[in-house]
Design an enzyme around this catalytic site. Sequence first.
Site: not given
Lengths: 645, 645
Positions: A246, A306, A341, A377, A406, A518-519
Amino acid sequence: MLRQERVVIDAITPQLECGRFFIKRVIGEKVVVEADVLPDGHDVMQAEVMYKHEAQKQWRTQRMHPLENDRYQADFRVDKQGFYTYKIRGWVDYALNWQHGIEAKVKDGQHVKSELLDGVQYLEYLLGEAGTSDQAYVEELIQYFQEPDLYVPAVEGAVSDRLHQLFLDFPQRRLANTSKELQVYVDRKQAAFSTWYEFFPRSASAEPGKHGTFKDCERLLPRIAEMGFDTLYFPPVHPIGEKNRKGKNNTTEAKEGDSGVPWAIGSRFGGHRELHPELGTEEDFRTLISKANDSGLEIAMDLAFQAAPDHPYISEHPEWFRKRPDGTMQYAENPPKKYQDIVNFYFESEAYEALWQELLEVTLKWVGFGVRIFRVDNPHTKPYYFWNWLIGEVKKKHPDVLFLAEAFSRPRIMQQLAKQGFSQSYTYFTWRVHKQEIIDYMIELTQTDMREYYRPNFWPNTPDINPYHLQGANESMHIIRYGLAATLCGNLGIYGPVFEYMVTEPYPGKEEYLNSEKYEIKHWDWNVKNKLIHLITKLNQIRKDHPALQQTNNIHFCRIENEQLLAFYKWDEERKDELLIVVSLDAHHVQQGYVQLPLEVMGVGEGTPLEFHDLLTQTTYKWGLEWNFIELQPNLPFHIFHIRR
Amino acid sequence: MLRQERVVIDAITPQLECGRFFIKRVIGEKVVVEADVLPDGHDVMQAEVMYKHEAQKQWRTQRMHPLENDRYQADFRVDKQGFYTYKIRGWVDYALNWQHGIEAKVKDGQHVKSELLDGVQYLEYLLGEAGTSDQAYVEELIQYFQEPDLYVPAVEGAVSDRLHQLFLDFPQRRLANTSKELQVYVDRKQAAFSTWYEFFPRSASAEPGKHGTFKDCERLLPRIAEMGFDTLYFPPVHPIGEKNRKGKNNTTEAKEGDSGVPWAIGSRFGGHRELHPELGTEEDFRTLISKANDSGLEIAMDLAFQAAPDHPYISEHPEWFRKRPDGTMQYAENPPKKYQDIVNFYFESEAYEALWQELLEVTLKWVGFGVRIFRVDNPHTKPYYFWNWLIGEVKKKHPDVLFLAEAFSRPRIMQQLAKQGFSQSYTYFTWRVHKQEIIDYMIELTQTDMREYYRPNFWPNTPDINPYHLQGANESMHIIRYGLAATLCGNLGIYGPVFEYMVTEPYPGKEEYLNSEKYEIKHWDWNVKNKLIHLITKLNQIRKDHPALQQTNNIHFCRIENEQLLAFYKWDEERKDELLIVVSLDAHHVQQGYVQLPLEVMGVGEGTPLEFHDLLTQTTYKWGLEWNFIELQPNLPFHIFHIRR
């Protein structure tokens, strides 16, 4: 089945799902056990709680005392990590019953010669149990009871406190009934008291534009430790997927140089067992952990189970993922939304046992590095029984390890994860802003059975959540949110330095940060000090100094007739550390009101001289009346009074 | 343990003590089952209740529908006596989830070619399950899904209601999770709806001073049946102890000719297996039972498990009693009180198994005579597990048999007996006189879990209880007390003819009758009719005509701003029989007030024309407003309105 017991035991608390889940405590806490315990008829009954740690062979007992309506209570303290088992035993106490009968008849002027003879059997039982210092006494009584001429001393002995105590100390417990067994898991104290700071290691570089390293993080340890945090939490530190990466602000396609999302784990550089090459080596990471520990900080890692589409698992273990019939990979989705993603693990796979085992070994690898806390997560997108198993397996070998869930989801989902074993959980605190909703939420957390198993962790903000009330908010609002978290909850955390530098600009229309970290990699001037940092530091120190703030359940809200003022009383178990806290929820205006002191809860009559020492301003007030005037300004919107009797 | 299920099931209701006790229903009632059922993530889940009668092999299922917060509900009806088992099964429904995903993506304008291929597996499962009429349809869809040219009909079929229904009807239930099993015991309807009349057979003689007989009782059957009672309950009909017999008004020593207390069972004429010689023979008793049944009356016997000092058991089975060391018999006592005319069984005896067996056989003997209801005297002075066993054993062979617990004791004791198996229980109603305490008590009975296992039986008076409010009370007070019992509770009983002849003189200072029938034979003129009898008869007929009064839990209190007026709404399950009842608690003065109709509970808007037909006066009112004027006089202190929509 023909059962001869006369005592029944019902409605044991605490109890979760009929004992299917264990309750939670930390070292040094109490477990208060209650139950309805009753025999038929009116004979004297005794009940006790039996408990033992998993490493102990012998049960300990604690005699229960009556509340009302046949409910009994006793408590025991847990001083070791691990599982304790507890249960209740009740019996008709024929000895005490005999003694009670004699007392009543003697009071009524009746002759009790026959009753004395009847009591010899109970004395004979004592002979076999009591210590040497009491043997002679009991033998003497036996003589008295059987000798008509010794009626008077016999009766004296029969109703004596000394004999009563012997009966209490050495119960015969004939036909005792024992309840089912229940369990409590005891963690180290950090499970209930921890102060978290989150930042992105890749943003730790002193140079703008450069990818931060573990070595860069070392430089930041003193700053974070000085602010009084004890847990330093990193987003995932593993290689980030290159395929479908991303871009900034969550665009679907990354540009050249975009760093990607740390939660999209796995690339040609490795997966969950490896570290992001630009962060550093395994040696660097061990060193950082060690130096953090030296500074009084624990490193918390992020478990994000993940995979990015180019994670090594995809090619090495395709059986752990779900392919669509057309051969394409089933990426994460919540129709109609797609998250290309990310590929989720396929827990329904026939190969699930190997998958579970690998994820356990991944976790244990990092435990081997010295990591004792994991923030997990989105655990609510993986099966509950998987977490129950994984947490259980890790803690069998490493009882110190804690897991923070979370899961921002529906209430029963969040509660289920906690019941299944998570040590701490994020909460709805992030959105609880107004007085009544804060009170309601705290009452739910501390007065329903959530108090037995759900350890809340209050986060004013996270990298995923830029709450509306913080968007464009002033310094006072930030102080208020940190102050609330720090005084309401034993566990709290902030996402820094976004929080303390009050970087609040949102992605338009969402509770997200614009140009979110985050990105992309950020560059911060970590040396900037401001008033918010000063107050955070003071509050964290107060938390360290005051046991009343190191737990969550002991809270009592006090009346204050102003919707902008929230007042509550916190206390430690022995009432040696008592605090009265008043927080203004108004970030812009002065607020005033009269607070009602919690005299009844404190067990204090009106007029008792009490001192209220403001821990921020160091001013002391002597209040004798029940209602007292409070005024709070946005620049210092709370009082934390230490109460001195 | 590695478990692959994703769905968890918590907080099942109804559930008593984690399933240790069964809940109760009568034939034709519903069981509404709820639970928190949730998977991880957001996949579509399905839950169902599974249930079956003990005589059935196959489980039936009822799909659950969502309430809020992940709670689900379904109900099933019980139509046979005996045990039903129920449990809950939940699963992620991959077929429905697939269909839901396709719908969302199609709505979003996405192409779903790959998703269609993914759906073939669910269609193939249906092929193996669905009926012949659907086979062709499913095969056709399989073709469509795999043929790119047939994309449009494929999508149509994929999101069709027909396919949705097939998925609902033939769930694959992969990785389903099933809860523990719970039980409900179903009794015949009389357990929930019965109208009791108690009198002493020995007082049934037409001649004053003469000991009544079973034949004399036959003469009274028409009178009692006409009054509308269906259960005729006798105090113990066994020989009465001569040793230590009590005299009139509970004096410790009987005079010559004193008849003694029927509950002091046992003499040279026999014990629990025999009948009092002056009452008649076993043939007489069988005849009386038979004639009672012909009149629509069941005979209820009294089980009083204790012995007079000259009971045959004392000499035949001394091991069933407790002797004091001086050799004297341990009579009943509650120190300092002594009850020398009674010896309690010694349930702690090593010979308890034979004792239990004998008491079971005593009970079964009278069952063999046609007795189907037992009122059990002071069950709270015998062990709970004994009753659980005895009731269970009797009902295994004779499921029709019902047991009424006469325990006036602490709440948990009374509740425990009900949980352990008693079909009905006396209550605190006898002392609930004022409006708020009546409402509070009814709410406890009908809205806590007592509604699942405690079947109340309301007695305005008993031979042991002459409540203060009835002492010297007028006719209106008697009407009020009977009216309350008759409309609030499915089960009620009176001790006659003391009640309907309003014989209220008390033993001074106590809630006892002066010259109580417990200690002496009475002579009554059973032919006297009065207004109270007339109203009792009408009320009992109304109970028979109205299903809404044949159960207890369906009650809703209506607002009426007068502390002397109690108003409530009763309804049957389908709301075909609806009643509004208003009772004045004032036996001396007119009372007025406005009653608020329960429109919301009825599901009716204000202004809907409703008719209120007074079942006593036969007057009909048409009320359109929510609040309506009520006036009640002591001479007829209640309205029972039949509501017609």
